[in-house]
Motif scaffolding. Structure first.
Motif, PDB file in Angstrom:
ATOM      1  N   MET A 302      47.063  -6.639 -27.103  1.00 26.35           N
ATOM      2  CA  MET A 302      46.216  -7.825 -27.018  1.00 26.35           C
ATOM      3  C   MET A 302      45.008  -7.646 -27.929  1.00 26.35           C
ATOM      4  N   CYS A 303      44.536  -8.744 -28.489  1.00 27.48           N
ATOM      5  CA  CYS A 303      43.323  -8.672 -29.315  1.00 27.48           C
ATOM      6  C   CYS A 303      42.131  -8.314 -28.445  1.00 27.48           C
ATOM      7  N   LEU A 304      41.292  -7.406 -28.928  1.00 30.17           N
ATOM      8  CA  LEU A 304      40.059  -7.085 -28.234  1.00 30.17           C
ATOM      9  C   LEU A 304      39.097  -8.267 -28.348  1.00 30.17           C
ATOM     10  N   ASP A 305      38.380  -8.543 -27.281  1.00 32.25           N
ATOM     11  CA  ASP A 305      37.342  -9.592 -27.286  1.00 32.25           C
ATOM     12  C   ASP A 305      37.923 -10.953 -27.650  1.00 32.25           C
ATOM     13  N   ASP A 306      39.100 -11.280 -27.140  1.00 33.95           N
ATOM     14  CA  ASP A 306      39.697 -12.575 -27.468  1.00 33.95           C
ATOM     15  C   ASP A 306      39.347 -13.655 -26.461  1.00 33.95           C
ATOM     16  N   GLY A 307      38.532 -13.323 -25.472  1.00 34.11           N
ATOM     17  CA  GLY A 307      38.076 -14.328 -24.521  1.00 34.11           C
ATOM     18  C   GLY A 307      38.959 -14.486 -23.300  1.00 34.11           C
ATOM     19  N   ARG A 308      40.113 -13.858 -23.269  1.00 37.03           N
ATOM     20  CA  ARG A 308      40.959 -13.949 -22.086  1.00 37.03           C
ATOM     21  C   ARG A 308      40.483 -12.931 -21.054  1.00 37.03           C
ATOM     22  N   VAL A 310      41.655 -10.850 -18.736  1.00 38.02           N
ATOM     23  CA  VAL A 310      42.121  -9.474 -18.558  1.00 38.02           C
ATOM     24  C   VAL A 310      41.608  -8.597 -19.688  1.00 38.02           C
ATOM     25  N   SER A 311      41.763  -9.049 -20.934  1.00 32.92           N
ATOM     26  CA  SER A 311      41.285  -8.235 -22.055  1.00 32.92           C
ATOM     27  C   SER A 311      39.763  -8.089 -22.022  1.00 32.92           C
ATOM     28  N   ASN A 312      39.052  -9.132 -21.583  1.00 31.34           N
ATOM     29  CA  ASN A 312      37.594  -9.034 -21.469  1.00 31.34           C
ATOM     30  C   ASN A 312      37.199  -7.955 -20.473  1.00 31.34           C
ATOM     31  N   PHE A 313      37.777  -7.992 -19.274  1.00 33.17           N
ATOM     32  CA  PHE A 313      37.417  -7.033 -18.231  1.00 33.17           C
ATOM     33  C   PHE A 313      37.745  -5.602 -18.646  1.00 33.17           C
ATOM     34  N   VAL A 314      38.931  -5.400 -19.228  1.00 35.23           N
ATOM     35  CA  VAL A 314      39.347  -4.048 -19.609  1.00 35.23           C
ATOM     36  C   VAL A 314      38.449  -3.501 -20.712  1.00 35.23           C
ATOM     37  N   ALA A 315      38.193  -4.297 -21.733  1.00 38.56           N
ATOM     38  CA  ALA A 315      37.339  -3.830 -22.829  1.00 38.56           C
ATOM     39  C   ALA A 315      35.919  -3.554 -22.344  1.00 38.56           C
ATOM     40  N   GLN A 316      35.401  -4.403 -21.485  1.00 35.38           N
ATOM     41  CA  GLN A 316      34.039  -4.201 -20.974  1.00 35.38           C
ATOM     42  C   GLN A 316      33.943  -2.945 -20.111  1.00 35.38           C
ATOM     43  N   ALA A 317      34.961  -2.704 -19.293  1.00 31.17           N
ATOM     44  CA  ALA A 317      34.931  -1.518 -18.439  1.00 31.17           C
ATOM     45  C   ALA A 317      35.016  -0.241 -19.275  1.00 31.17           C
ATOM     46  N   ILE A 318      35.856  -0.240 -20.323  1.00 31.90           N
ATOM     47  CA  ILE A 318      35.978   0.945 -21.176  1.00 31.90           C
ATOM     48  C   ILE A 318      34.681   1.202 -21.930  1.00 31.90           C
ATOM     49  N   ARG A 319      33.967   0.154 -22.334  1.00 32.97           N
ATOM     50  CA  ARG A 319      32.716   0.288 -23.092  1.00 32.97           C
ATOM     51  C   ARG A 319      31.496   0.450 -22.188  1.00 32.97           C
ATOM     52  N   LYS A 320      31.733   0.561 -20.878  1.00 38.97           N
ATOM     53  CA  LYS A 320      30.640   0.737 -19.909  1.00 38.97           C
ATOM     54  C   LYS A 320      29.715  -0.476 -19.893  1.00 38.97           C
ATOM     55  N   GLN A 321      30.284  -1.647 -20.034  1.00 39.44           N
ATOM     56  CA  GLN A 321      29.529  -2.890 -19.979  1.00 39.44           C
ATOM     57  C   GLN A 321      29.824  -3.610 -18.669  1.00 39.44           C
ATOM     58  N   PRO A 322      28.937  -4.502 -18.219  1.00 39.52           N
ATOM     59  CA  PRO A 322      29.212  -5.280 -17.001  1.00 39.52           C
ATOM     60  C   PRO A 322      30.417  -6.197 -17.203  1.00 39.52           C
ATOM     61  N   ASP A 426      46.275   1.733 -23.982  1.00 40.85           N
ATOM     62  CA  ASP A 426      46.299   1.191 -25.340  1.00 40.85           C
ATOM     63  C   ASP A 426      44.901   0.779 -25.784  1.00 40.85           C
ATOM     64  N   PHE A 427      44.142   0.119 -24.913  1.00 41.23           N
ATOM     65  CA  PHE A 427      42.787  -0.304 -25.261  1.00 41.23           C
ATOM     66  C   PHE A 427      41.869   0.896 -25.490  1.00 41.23           C
ATOM     67  N   GLN A 428      42.026   1.934 -24.695  1.00 37.46           N
ATOM     68  CA  GLN A 428      41.181   3.124 -24.873  1.00 37.46           C
ATOM     69  C   GLN A 428      41.414   3.752 -26.240  1.00 37.46           C
ATOM     70  N   ILE A 431      39.802   1.291 -28.887  1.00 41.44           N
ATOM     71  CA  ILE A 431      38.338   1.171 -28.831  1.00 41.44           C
ATOM     72  C   ILE A 431      37.672   2.459 -29.290  1.00 41.44           C
ATOM     73  N   LEU A 432      38.312   3.607 -29.069  1.00 38.95           N
ATOM     74  CA  LEU A 432      37.737   4.861 -29.535  1.00 38.95           C
ATOM     75  C   LEU A 432      37.676   4.920 -31.054  1.00 38.95           C
ATOM     76  N   ASN A 433      38.563   4.145 -31.705  1.00 44.78           N
ATOM     77  CA  ASN A 433      38.472   4.028 -33.158  1.00 44.78           C
ATOM     78  C   ASN A 433      37.246   3.187 -33.484  1.00 44.78           C
ATOM     79  N   GLU A 434      36.420   3.648 -34.382  1.00 41.74           N
ATOM     80  CA  GLU A 434      35.132   2.993 -34.636  1.00 41.74           C
ATOM     81  C   GLU A 434      35.309   1.544 -35.114  1.00 41.74           C
ATOM     82  N   ASP A 435      36.185   1.320 -36.090  1.00 42.94           N
ATOM     83  CA  ASP A 435      36.369  -0.025 -36.608  1.00 42.94           C
ATOM     84  C   ASP A 435      36.934  -0.954 -35.555  1.00 42.94           C
ATOM     85  N   GLU A 436      37.905  -0.463 -34.769  1.00 45.46           N
ATOM     86  CA  GLU A 436      38.499  -1.298 -33.746  1.00 45.46           C
ATOM     87  C   GLU A 436      37.470  -1.641 -32.691  1.00 45.46           C
TER      88      GLU A 436
END
Length: 441
Positions: A302-308, A310-322, A426-428, A431-436
């Motif tokens: 799934m695209c990161l930060d695509d507004g959906r 599930v992807s929003n919650f997962v990306a935010q949790a991995i980045r330590k964001q609310p 997959d998201f971890q 996201i650990l890749n700097e550009d991604e």
């Protein structure tokens, strides 16, 4: 001397002519022996070089074969599966024993694509997948290639990523074409999976005119291609055609409650128009059409930060964001894992049913319940942040999949708690890749 010799020869010739004169009576020669009778040329030909002997030997061999053949056939194999040429092929009329042999094997139905019997390889199909570099499309490409089909991917990479397909670049049965379906394209294929369209609110709101053109012109172009080449066409529609539904759960017979001039209408009404075009081509031009209405889907790629959500919650949790919850968090969604969706799409394409079919997981979660599941899976210390709800956001969304269960023998197998960890890993990694992590492709 010469004159004397010449005169003597003349005298000798004159004596011969006088002896053979016309007055001499005709007397035929007497037959000395019966052997001197004239022999016909055909008989003479047979006796020369032992030709008569060869003819007699050939007649003897042929007679022996025809005399012994019925006797030898009694000792031949009597099993019905033995390889022998039926007599009916030469006589034109099947005999009783041969009819019973062929009755063991049911006739092949070439009009349908049902299951292939074990041991018989299925026919390799040539398939085009529009939007095949996207999230769902890339997983569909994997399944089609793994089962042995030739796959052509068409994508303009607006939301698709080459990274989703890079593991297939060395496959001789895979082809990737950079192309926008808004423009026509000529191909020779058996099936068309039409997935091309931005599917997340962030992407389809970014250029709403482009979104509606993709849904209308892109669908027209691919339906026109299906008509010209006789290909089967599958349209991936969406649960958004139901809008903010007044019926719960939603059946395929429900016509929806959609705002035709809202911010989401470029996608919602665009998909409704695409369904209309598909059915008109089916009724008016006899195109084999299949329509799938896809509900919320998640999984790797799934695209990161695509507004959906599930992807929003997962990306935010991995980045330590609310975790961002819009509105009061009581609106509901149903989430299916991507492999379940792909299996449903293939089952629909291979069936003889037009649809539309709801393809989704009837398991219903509120946004707050989903946030708690994400916290349990990734980071139990994650916090939740509430924000104002977006325009025309549906309050409830749950599919009725009884039609797909009955006609396609399909239902989702993977629960949210089973599939979410696969997406998280997959998201971890990405996201650990700097550009991604910065949202770059």
């Amino acid at each position: 001397m010469k004159q004397l010799h010449k005169q003597s020869s003349i005298n000798h010739r004159r004596d011969e002519e006088m002896s053979m004169g016309p007055t001499a009576p005709y007397s035929p020669k007497t037959l000395k022996h019966p052997r001197s009778l004239p022999i016909p040329r055909s008989i003479n030909y047979l006796f020369k070089e032992q030709r008569l002997l060869f003819i007699l030997v050939g007649i003897l061999i042929g007679s022996t074969f025809f005399i012994l053949q019925p006797t030898l056939s009694r000792f031949g194999p009597s099993e019905p599966n033995s390889f022998s040429v039926p007599r009916s092929f030469s006589s034109g009329l099947p005999q009783r024993d041969q009819v019973s042999d062929f009755a063991q094997y049911p006739p092949i139905n070439r009009g349908k694509l049902g299951r292939v019997p074990a041991g018989i390889p299925r026919k390799r199909s040539r398939i085009v997948v529009t939007g095949g570099a996207g999230f769902v499309g890339s997983h569909l490409v994997d399944k089609l290639l793994d089962r042995g089909d030739d796959v052509i991917v068409i994508d303009n990479f607006f939301t698709g990523r080459k990274e989703n397909l890079v593991h297939r670049f060395g496959n001789p049965r895979f082809e990737l074409i950079r192309h926008d379906v808004v423009e026509p394209i000529l191909l020779e294929v058996d099936q068309i999976y039409h997935l091309a369209c931005p599917a997340s609110p962030v992407h389809y709101k970014y250029n709403p005119v482009k979104t509606i053109k993709t849904n209308v012109m892109g669908t027209l172009n691919m339906l026109g291609l299906a008509k010209r080449i006789g290909a089967r066409f599958l349209l991936t529609s969406t649960s958004e055609v139901y809008g903010d539904p007044l019926e719960h759960p939603q059946k395929e017979t429900y016509w929806g409650n959609v705002n035709p001039i809202g911010e989401r209408s470029c996608y919602d009404e665009g998909k409704r128009t695409a369904e209309t075009l598909a059915m008109d081509y089916h009724r008016g031009a006899d195109v084999e059409v299949r329509i799938a209405r896809i509900f919320n889907t998640y999984g790797p790629r799934m695209c990161l930060d695509d507004g959906r959500v599930v992807s929003n919650f997962v990306a935010q949790a991995i980045r330590k964001q609310p975790l961002t919850v819009y509105g009061d968090g009581k609106q509901t969604r149903s989430f299916q894992y991507v492999s379940d969706l792909v299996n449903g799409l293939v089952a629909l394409m291979e069936s003889e049913h037009v649809g539309p079919f709801n393809l989704g997981n009837p398991g219903e979660f509120t946004m707050l319940e989903l946030a708690e599941v994400v916290k349990e899976t990734i980071d139990s210390s994650a916090t939740i942040e509430f924000r104002p709800n977006t325009a025309d956001d549906p309050h409830k969304r749950k599919p009725d999949i009884s039609k797909a269960k009955e006609l396609l023998n399909w239902e989702p197998k993977i629960s949210l708690r089973e599939g979410l960890p696969l997406m998280v890993s997959d998201f971890q990694n990405r996201i650990l890749n700097e550009d991604e992590g910065k949202g770059l492709k």
